[in-house]
Design a protein around this motif. Structure first.
Motif, mmCIF file in Angstrom:
data_model
loop_
_atom_site.group_PDB
_atom_site.id
_atom_site.type_symbol
_atom_site.label_atom_id
_atom_site.label_comp_id
_atom_site.label_asym_id
_atom_site.label_seq_id
_atom_site.Cartn_x
_atom_site.Cartn_y
_atom_site.Cartn_z
ATOM 1 N N TYR A 36 0.869 -1.173 0.000
ATOM 2 C CA TYR A 36 0.000 0.000 0.000
ATOM 3 C C TYR A 36 0.908 1.226 0.000
ATOM 4 O O TYR A 36 2.102 1.133 0.272
ATOM 5 C CB TYR A 36 -0.897 0.019 1.235
ATOM 6 C CG TYR A 36 -2.076 -0.913 1.165
ATOM 7 C CD1 TYR A 36 -1.912 -2.293 1.201
ATOM 8 C CD2 TYR A 36 -3.379 -0.415 1.070
ATOM 9 C CE1 TYR A 36 -2.996 -3.145 1.122
ATOM 10 C CE2 TYR A 36 -4.473 -1.273 1.007
ATOM 11 C CZ TYR A 36 -4.270 -2.624 1.037
ATOM 12 O OH TYR A 36 -5.352 -3.465 0.970
ATOM 13 N N GLN A 38 0.887 5.716 0.883
ATOM 14 C CA GLN A 38 0.178 6.878 1.423
ATOM 15 C C GLN A 38 0.947 8.133 1.077
ATOM 16 O O GLN A 38 2.095 8.302 1.513
ATOM 17 C CB GLN A 38 -0.006 6.761 2.931
ATOM 18 C CG GLN A 38 -0.884 7.842 3.521
ATOM 19 C CD GLN A 38 -1.299 7.523 4.951
ATOM 20 O OE1 GLN A 38 -0.717 6.687 5.626
ATOM 21 N NE2 GLN A 38 -2.353 8.184 5.398
ATOM 22 N N ARG A 44 -4.301 6.068 2.859
ATOM 23 C CA ARG A 44 -3.508 4.936 2.376
ATOM 24 C C ARG A 44 -4.293 4.215 1.289
ATOM 25 O O ARG A 44 -5.503 3.982 1.426
ATOM 26 C CB ARG A 44 -3.194 3.988 3.526
ATOM 27 C CG ARG A 44 -2.152 2.936 3.210
ATOM 28 C CD ARG A 44 -1.754 2.153 4.454
ATOM 29 N NE ARG A 44 -1.118 3.014 5.454
ATOM 30 C CZ ARG A 44 -0.515 2.535 6.549
ATOM 31 N NH1 ARG A 44 -0.458 1.240 6.762
ATOM 32 N NH2 ARG A 44 0.020 3.369 7.415
#
Length: 114
Positions: A36, A38, A44
């Motif tokens: 992931y 962010q 995120r």
């Protein structure tokens, strides 16, 4: 489960970078894994995932540019990022699913300059 991400850095637009995630305290080969990211001021977001069997999925924004892979012998997850764009700038987090729980690494910063 402990996850240690590394390999982030500063790269020019169009360049490439590979980030890694070393796992410990788990049977890595049986875990579904993912990345992931962010960006500043944003939530995120999902980037990619790879199952224990090697099936991969990608966010549309990175499809064709990023490749996820795993080396079960080294308990390591990789993310190869090609043709990077400024909008790829973010902290990249690896995660693991083990016994129905999700574990997160500490993140590695990737910055793409235009």
């Amino acid at each position: 489960v402990q996850l240690q991400a590394s390999g982030g850095g500063l790269v020019q637009s169009g360049g490439s970078l590979r980030v890694s995630c070393a796992a410990s305290g788990t049977i890595f080969s049986s875990n579904n894994m993912g990345w992931y990211r962010q960006a500043p001021g944003k939530q995120r977001e999902f980037v990619t995932a790879i199952t224990s069997g090697g099936t991969t999925t990608y966010a549309n924004s990175v499809k064709g540019r990023f490749t996820v892979s795993r080396d079960n012998a080294k308990n390591t997850l990789y993310l190869q990022m090609n043709n990077l764009k400024p909008e790829d700038t973010a902290v990249y987090y690896c995660c693991a699913v083990a016994l129905s729980q999700i574990y997160w690494g500490q993140g590695t910063q990737v910055t793409v300059s235009s």
